[in-house]
Write a protein that holds these residues in place. Sequence first.
Motif, PDB file in Angstrom:
ATOM      1  N   LEU A 230       0.826  -1.211   0.000  1.00 18.55           N
ATOM      2  CA  LEU A 230       0.000   0.000   0.000  1.00 18.55           C
ATOM      3  C   LEU A 230       0.861   1.263   0.000  1.00 18.55           C
ATOM      4  O   LEU A 230       0.546   2.252  -0.646  1.00 18.55           O
ATOM      5  CB  LEU A 230      -0.869  -0.017   1.262  1.00 18.55           C
ATOM      6  CG  LEU A 230      -1.484   1.306   1.725  1.00 18.55           C
ATOM      7  CD1 LEU A 230      -2.693   1.615   0.873  1.00 18.55           C
ATOM      8  CD2 LEU A 230      -1.871   1.224   3.183  1.00 18.55           C
ATOM      9  N   TYR A 231       1.978   1.199   0.708  1.00 20.70           N
ATOM     10  CA  TYR A 231       2.797   2.394   0.895  1.00 20.70           C
ATOM     11  C   TYR A 231       3.324   2.950  -0.423  1.00 20.70           C
ATOM     12  O   TYR A 231       3.413   4.161  -0.580  1.00 20.70           O
ATOM     13  CB  TYR A 231       3.947   2.076   1.843  1.00 20.70           C
ATOM     14  CG  TYR A 231       4.669   3.310   2.335  1.00 20.70           C
ATOM     15  CD1 TYR A 231       3.960   4.352   2.924  1.00 20.70           C
ATOM     16  CD2 TYR A 231       6.042   3.444   2.214  1.00 20.70           C
ATOM     17  CE1 TYR A 231       4.606   5.484   3.378  1.00 20.70           C
ATOM     18  CE2 TYR A 231       6.700   4.583   2.669  1.00 20.70           C
ATOM     19  CZ  TYR A 231       5.966   5.595   3.251  1.00 20.70           C
ATOM     20  OH  TYR A 231       6.599   6.728   3.704  1.00 20.70           O
TER      21      TYR A 231
ATOM     22  N   LYS B 251      -5.956   9.203  -1.638  1.00 18.37           N
ATOM     23  CA  LYS B 251      -5.336   8.114  -2.406  1.00 18.37           C
ATOM     24  C   LYS B 251      -5.850   6.758  -1.927  1.00 18.37           C
ATOM     25  O   LYS B 251      -6.183   5.878  -2.728  1.00 18.37           O
ATOM     26  CB  LYS B 251      -3.807   8.205  -2.229  1.00 18.37           C
ATOM     27  CG  LYS B 251      -3.035   7.226  -3.060  1.00 18.37           C
ATOM     28  CD  LYS B 251      -2.985   7.691  -4.496  1.00 18.37           C
ATOM     29  CE  LYS B 251      -2.402   6.592  -5.364  1.00 18.37           C
ATOM     30  NZ  LYS B 251      -2.659   6.813  -6.779  1.00 18.37           N
ATOM     31  N   ARG B 252      -5.915   6.628  -0.626  1.00 10.32           N
ATOM     32  CA  ARG B 252      -6.366   5.358  -0.051  1.00 10.32           C
ATOM     33  C   ARG B 252      -7.836   5.084  -0.403  1.00 10.32           C
ATOM     34  O   ARG B 252      -8.197   3.975  -0.764  1.00 10.32           O
ATOM     35  CB  ARG B 252      -6.173   5.394   1.471  1.00 10.32           C
ATOM     36  CG  ARG B 252      -6.619   4.149   2.189  1.00 10.32           C
ATOM     37  CD  ARG B 252      -5.817   2.955   1.748  1.00 10.32           C
ATOM     38  NE  ARG B 252      -6.267   1.735   2.422  1.00 10.32           N
ATOM     39  CZ  ARG B 252      -6.070   0.513   1.952  1.00 10.32           C
ATOM     40  NH1 ARG B 252      -5.443   0.327   0.818  1.00 10.32           N
ATOM     41  NH2 ARG B 252      -6.503  -0.534   2.617  1.00 10.32           N
TER      42      ARG B 252
ATOM     43  N   LYS C 299      -3.917  13.980   1.397  1.00 10.40           N
ATOM     44  CA  LYS C 299      -3.501  13.351   0.140  1.00 10.40           C
ATOM     45  C   LYS C 299      -3.469  11.830   0.307  1.00 10.40           C
ATOM     46  O   LYS C 299      -3.874  11.085  -0.587  1.00 10.40           O
ATOM     47  CB  LYS C 299      -2.141  13.877  -0.291  1.00 10.40           C
ATOM     48  CG  LYS C 299      -2.240  15.258  -0.914  1.00 10.40           C
ATOM     49  CD  LYS C 299      -0.983  15.676  -1.619  1.00 10.40           C
ATOM     50  CE  LYS C 299      -1.220  17.020  -2.309  1.00 10.40           C
ATOM     51  NZ  LYS C 299      -0.022  17.531  -2.948  1.00 10.40           N
ATOM     52  N   TYR C 300      -2.969  11.381   1.441  1.00  7.68           N
ATOM     53  CA  TYR C 300      -2.963   9.947   1.731  1.00  7.68           C
ATOM     54  C   TYR C 300      -4.404   9.422   1.788  1.00  7.68           C
ATOM     55  O   TYR C 300      -4.727   8.374   1.246  1.00  7.68           O
ATOM     56  CB  TYR C 300      -2.312   9.679   3.104  1.00  7.68           C
ATOM     57  CG  TYR C 300      -0.838   9.432   3.057  1.00  7.68           C
ATOM     58  CD1 TYR C 300       0.043  10.412   2.619  1.00  7.68           C
ATOM     59  CD2 TYR C 300      -0.303   8.225   3.482  1.00  7.68           C
ATOM     60  CE1 TYR C 300       1.402  10.194   2.607  1.00  7.68           C
ATOM     61  CE2 TYR C 300       1.062   7.998   3.471  1.00  7.68           C
ATOM     62  CZ  TYR C 300       1.901   8.991   3.034  1.00  7.68           C
ATOM     63  OH  TYR C 300       3.253   8.765   3.021  1.00  7.68           O
TER      64      TYR C 300
ATOM     65  N   SER D  18      -0.583  16.649   3.859  1.00  4.94           N
ATOM     66  CA  SER D  18      -0.051  15.319   3.567  1.00  4.94           C
ATOM     67  C   SER D  18      -1.060  14.243   3.944  1.00  4.94           C
ATOM     68  O   SER D  18      -1.264  13.277   3.218  1.00  4.94           O
ATOM     69  CB  SER D  18       1.286  15.102   4.265  1.00  4.94           C
ATOM     70  OG  SER D  18       1.132  15.030   5.651  1.00  4.94           O
TER      71      SER D  18
ATOM     72  N   ASN E  83      -8.086   4.047  -3.899  1.00  4.74           N
ATOM     73  CA  ASN E  83      -7.655   2.646  -4.024  1.00  4.74           C
ATOM     74  C   ASN E  83      -8.765   1.692  -3.611  1.00  4.74           C
ATOM     75  O   ASN E  83      -8.865   0.575  -4.090  1.00  4.74           O
ATOM     76  CB  ASN E  83      -6.424   2.366  -3.143  1.00  4.74           C
ATOM     77  CG  ASN E  83      -5.173   2.980  -3.724  1.00  4.74           C
ATOM     78  OD1 ASN E  83      -5.165   3.448  -4.859  1.00  4.74           O
ATOM     79  ND2 ASN E  83      -4.100   3.013  -2.941  1.00  4.74           N
TER      80      ASN E  83
ATOM     81  N   TYR F  47       4.623  12.587   0.043  1.00  6.28           N
ATOM     82  CA  TYR F  47       4.862  12.733   1.481  1.00  6.28           C
ATOM     83  C   TYR F  47       5.173  11.386   2.108  1.00  6.28           C
ATOM     84  O   TYR F  47       4.624  10.371   1.700  1.00  6.28           O
ATOM     85  CB  TYR F  47       3.632  13.305   2.185  1.00  6.28           C
ATOM     86  CG  TYR F  47       3.325  14.716   1.792  1.00  6.28           C
ATOM     87  CD1 TYR F  47       4.013  15.776   2.374  1.00  6.28           C
ATOM     88  CD2 TYR F  47       2.355  14.985   0.840  1.00  6.28           C
ATOM     89  CE1 TYR F  47       3.734  17.069   2.005  1.00  6.28           C
ATOM     90  CE2 TYR F  47       2.073  16.295   0.470  1.00  6.28           C
ATOM     91  CZ  TYR F  47       2.763  17.327   1.065  1.00  6.28           C
ATOM     92  OH  TYR F  47       2.490  18.606   0.707  1.00  6.28           O
ATOM     93  N   THR F  48       6.019  11.408   3.120  1.00 15.27           N
ATOM     94  CA  THR F  48       6.277  10.180   3.871  1.00 15.27           C
ATOM     95  C   THR F  48       5.493  10.236   5.187  1.00 15.27           C
ATOM     96  O   THR F  48       5.121  11.324   5.649  1.00 15.27           O
ATOM     97  CB  THR F  48       7.770  10.030   4.208  1.00 15.27           C
ATOM     98  OG1 THR F  48       8.139  11.127   5.052  1.00 15.27           O
ATOM     99  CG2 THR F  48       8.635  10.019   2.951  1.00 15.27           C
TER     100      THR F  48
ATOM    101  N   GLY G 264       1.872   3.026  -3.188  1.00 17.46           N
ATOM    102  CA  GLY G 264       0.781   3.810  -3.767  1.00 17.46           C
ATOM    103  C   GLY G 264       0.636   5.150  -3.065  1.00 17.46           C
ATOM    104  O   GLY G 264       0.434   6.186  -3.686  1.00 17.46           O
ATOM    105  N   LEU G 265       0.770   5.135  -1.748  1.00 17.00           N
ATOM    106  CA  LEU G 265       0.609   6.367  -0.976  1.00 17.00           C
ATOM    107  C   LEU G 265       1.780   7.320  -1.177  1.00 17.00           C
ATOM    108  O   LEU G 265       1.619   8.534  -1.125  1.00 17.00           O
ATOM    109  CB  LEU G 265       0.473   6.037   0.520  1.00 17.00           C
ATOM    110  CG  LEU G 265      -0.775   5.262   0.938  1.00 17.00           C
ATOM    111  CD1 LEU G 265      -0.729   4.953   2.426  1.00 17.00           C
ATOM    112  CD2 LEU G 265      -2.042   6.026   0.625  1.00 17.00           C
ATOM    113  N   LYS G 266       2.947   6.746  -1.418  1.00 12.25           N
ATOM    114  CA  LYS G 266       4.148   7.578  -1.564  1.00 12.25           C
ATOM    115  C   LYS G 266       4.071   8.520  -2.760  1.00 12.25           C
ATOM    116  O   LYS G 266       4.740   9.548  -2.783  1.00 12.25           O
ATOM    117  CB  LYS G 266       5.390   6.685  -1.684  1.00 12.25           C
ATOM    118  CG  LYS G 266       6.137   6.550  -0.365  1.00 12.25           C
ATOM    119  CD  LYS G 266       7.566   6.061  -0.518  1.00 12.25           C
ATOM    120  CE  LYS G 266       7.691   4.795  -1.309  1.00 12.25           C
ATOM    121  NZ  LYS G 266       8.990   4.138  -1.162  1.00 12.25           N
ATOM    122  N   VAL G 267       3.265   8.154  -3.747  1.00 16.52           N
ATOM    123  CA  VAL G 267       3.159   9.026  -4.926  1.00 16.52           C
ATOM    124  C   VAL G 267       2.576  10.398  -4.571  1.00 16.52           C
ATOM    125  O   VAL G 267       2.638  11.327  -5.353  1.00 16.52           O
ATOM    126  CB  VAL G 267       2.326   8.396  -6.085  1.00 16.52           C
ATOM    127  CG1 VAL G 267       2.954   7.123  -6.578  1.00 16.52           C
ATOM    128  CG2 VAL G 267       0.883   8.193  -5.668  1.00 16.52           C
ATOM    129  N   THR G 268       2.014  10.504  -3.372  1.00 13.87           N
ATOM    130  CA  THR G 268       1.483  11.800  -2.955  1.00 13.87           C
ATOM    131  C   THR G 268       2.620  12.772  -2.643  1.00 13.87           C
ATOM    132  O   THR G 268       2.397  13.964  -2.475  1.00 13.87           O
ATOM    133  CB  THR G 268       0.612  11.665  -1.685  1.00 13.87           C
ATOM    134  OG1 THR G 268       1.431  11.139  -0.638  1.00 13.87           O
ATOM    135  CG2 THR G 268      -0.579  10.758  -1.903  1.00 13.87           C
TER     136      THR G 268
END
Lengths: 138, 142
Positions: A68-69, B100-101, B96-97, B93, B104, A77-78, A71-75
């Motif tokens: 999943l990460y 995205k989630r 955005k997560y 941030s 998905n 932000y970590t 996919g989320l990383k494309v935003t």
Amino acid sequence: MKRRYFFLILSVLVMNTGISRAYEYSQEYINCEKSRGYANQLSCLQEEKIRLWQRIDELQKKVESSSLYNGLKVTGYTLEQQKKNWNDYINSFCTYSAATECDDYRNPEVNKEDCLIKFSSVLLEAWQDILPEEPNRY
Amino acid sequence: MTYKSIFLGMAVISLATSAWAIQNSQEYLQCMKTESSDAGTARCYENEVKYFRDMAKEKLPEVKKLEKVARFALNPAYDLEKQYQAFNNFLESYCKYYVKRKQNQGYSDKYLQADCELGFVQMYAGYTSGLIVKGTDPCGEE
């Protein structure tokens, strides 16, 4: 009196929603307060905060190692940045909040620690919300 | 707004501010009633997010004036503008997560981003207002 209103409002919200709950202190915390006494509440709160952040860190590692990460990383932000931003915010906010608190029974340090625990649990809940594979409770 | 963001927002506002609660603006409620198009609804959200962002920012000088808060004024760690920025950085941030989630998961709601942002800016406005309430009348009426 305001504290009573606060808990009343919170209870109503919690009962109505069943989604966002008030922070529930762990059994370890309850035992700690019982054994060390109310006067030593600060050390129990500090330990409770450490336990909570251990859970947040575990959750973070779990996300970062999951597919999943990516996919989320494309935003852009970590999770580490997100955690830092939240920490910066709550440390500053809770300092102010503790300073303005009306509470005859506690000192500002205790109020601040309590505030930090409650706001830390918000991050845990927010992360759990984007990760449905985690049980949505804290 | 989704139930989740409303309730998350309200619960946190209650945690932070005791009796303070925050509501959507009349303009927003009216806008949502009258707008039926996606673009119109998006504008309602956009304006409401701006409304709460402005409200929070406008209240910062009031917080600075609070006697109990003033003693932190010289400490850069407690700079209110930085606090506001840290909150916004988190919000950006996280949302955005969140979007995205949800995408998905198959959600195609066009307002996910605005919805998430609105929940958080309402929280911030609530906290800031709560500080003022507590700071000016810390114990209230018994």
